[in-house]
Design an enzyme around this catalytic site. Sequence first.
Site, PDB file in Angstrom:
ATOM      1  N   GLY A  12       0.814  -1.205   0.000  1.00  0.00           N
ATOM      2  CA  GLY A  12       0.000   0.000   0.000  1.00  0.00           C
ATOM      3  C   GLY A  12       0.851   1.260   0.000  1.00  0.00           C
ATOM      4  O   GLY A  12       2.085   1.215   0.031  1.00  0.00           O
ATOM      5  N   GLY A  38      -3.646  -2.787  -2.319  1.00  0.00           N
ATOM      6  CA  GLY A  38      -2.227  -2.534  -2.560  1.00  0.00           C
ATOM      7  C   GLY A  38      -1.841  -2.822  -3.999  1.00  0.00           C
ATOM      8  O   GLY A  38      -2.618  -3.405  -4.767  1.00  0.00           O
ATOM      9  N   GLY A 104      -1.755 -12.344  18.271  1.00  0.00           N
ATOM     10  CA  GLY A 104      -1.371 -13.704  18.646  1.00  0.00           C
ATOM     11  C   GLY A 104       0.042 -14.035  18.192  1.00  0.00           C
ATOM     12  O   GLY A 104       0.815 -14.672  18.923  1.00  0.00           O
ATOM     13  N   TYR A 147     -15.161   1.443   8.928  1.00  0.00           N
ATOM     14  CA  TYR A 147     -13.746   1.772   9.105  1.00  0.00           C
ATOM     15  C   TYR A 147     -13.480   2.288  10.516  1.00  0.00           C
ATOM     16  O   TYR A 147     -12.569   1.815  11.210  1.00  0.00           O
ATOM     17  CB  TYR A 147     -13.333   2.826   8.078  1.00  0.00           C
ATOM     18  CG  TYR A 147     -11.876   3.204   8.111  1.00  0.00           C
ATOM     19  CD1 TYR A 147     -10.894   2.301   7.719  1.00  0.00           C
ATOM     20  CD2 TYR A 147     -11.474   4.475   8.518  1.00  0.00           C
ATOM     21  CE1 TYR A 147      -9.548   2.646   7.736  1.00  0.00           C
ATOM     22  CE2 TYR A 147     -10.132   4.829   8.538  1.00  0.00           C
ATOM     23  CZ  TYR A 147      -9.175   3.916   8.148  1.00  0.00           C
ATOM     24  OH  TYR A 147      -7.849   4.263   8.172  1.00  0.00           O
ATOM     25  N   LYS A 151     -11.242   0.289  13.468  1.00  0.00           N
ATOM     26  CA  LYS A 151     -10.039   0.851  14.076  1.00  0.00           C
ATOM     27  C   LYS A 151     -10.191   1.000  15.590  1.00  0.00           C
ATOM     28  O   LYS A 151      -9.233   0.785  16.345  1.00  0.00           O
ATOM     29  CB  LYS A 151      -9.722   2.206  13.438  1.00  0.00           C
ATOM     30  CG  LYS A 151      -9.263   2.123  11.995  1.00  0.00           C
ATOM     31  CD  LYS A 151      -7.947   1.367  11.862  1.00  0.00           C
ATOM     32  CE  LYS A 151      -7.378   1.446  10.459  1.00  0.00           C
ATOM     33  NZ  LYS A 151      -6.093   0.740  10.335  1.00  0.00           N
ATOM     34  N   ARG A 188      -9.669  10.126  -1.711  1.00  0.00           N
ATOM     35  CA  ARG A 188      -9.128  11.055  -0.729  1.00  0.00           C
ATOM     36  C   ARG A 188      -8.880  12.416  -1.371  1.00  0.00           C
ATOM     37  O   ARG A 188      -8.722  12.540  -2.579  1.00  0.00           O
ATOM     38  CB  ARG A 188      -7.865  10.481  -0.098  1.00  0.00           C
ATOM     39  CG  ARG A 188      -8.191   9.387   0.901  1.00  0.00           C
ATOM     40  CD  ARG A 188      -6.971   8.805   1.569  1.00  0.00           C
ATOM     41  NE  ARG A 188      -6.339   7.793   0.743  1.00  0.00           N
ATOM     42  CZ  ARG A 188      -5.398   6.964   1.182  1.00  0.00           C
ATOM     43  NH1 ARG A 188      -4.990   7.044   2.433  1.00  0.00           N
ATOM     44  NH2 ARG A 188      -4.867   6.049   0.384  1.00  0.00           N
TER      45      ARG A 188
END
Length: 329
Positions: A12, A38, A104, A147, A151, A188
Amino acid sequence: MAKRILITGAAGFLGSHLCDRFIKEGFEVIGMDNLITGDMKNIDHLLKEETFEFYHYDVTRFVHVAGDLDYILHFASPASPIDYLKIPIQTLKVGSLGILHLLGLAKEKKARILIASTSEVYGDPLVHPQNEDYYGNVNSIGPRGVYDEAKRFQESMTMAYHRFHGVETRIARIFNTYGPRMRLNDGRVIPAFIGQALRGEDLTVFGEGSQTRSFCYVDDQVEGIYRLLLSDYSDPVNIGNPDEITIKQFAEEIIKLTNSTQKIVYEPLPEDDPLKRQPDITRAKNILGWEPKVSRSEGMELTYNYFKGLTKEELFKSEHKDFARHIRR
């Protein structure tokens, strides 16, 4: 012996710049990306490096890395509004299943993990500028919720592993970042405006253009993330440029930068579009000794020159055009 780091979302925009930085710093870098947003062209130049290896893999599945691992950067997530409108389930999964698998892995390997959070955890803020102690004003069921809440959950899970399992964790709350390798049509503000100017289109501003944003050049952002990873601080840290500007003023700057004759056109404001966005970076200054160095005029010239080098096919590519009018960050 060189330190070994796993970087998810490696192909990305921001992930690829992080790969560059850690290769430069002498790390062995493992890049991982499912390429849903990406692009391999962002890391093609690294494939010849002996200290870089790449895995085409989805971190929402169980993640295993052979051998020792010192650090993990979790940057695998759709990051533009158009992407998470198009792939909302994948966006939620990478912020839930993805972080679970990587935490993990960090626990198993005794590795330090830094997660890419976002200024979007603040939602449409009632506090300005936004500091890390502000809990936010987020619509969990709105179009941005997939989104924002992914987050926010990611932060909660990270702190749970830190407190319960003793995993070394870092949380970067990233504000609007720009620079070379951004996708032109990802919705964007900066690539949208530059793309419109280069195509000879009028620049689209939503609402009256009075909403504000604060843009941080990618080199500054990478430096802040690098310092945070190597710090001893586990609570969230804002990484962004506090130089605030209205969207209308920014559109005018783009017209001047590109020396174009386009005008500004206005469309209705999207649902839950944040009206204010400015980081309080006091914590980053005090703890990391970090603040942005690249001015917007300098950074925008570098970014514009990158986009000018795109082919006509790339310039007029419209993979997400149907979504562009709905939401912009």
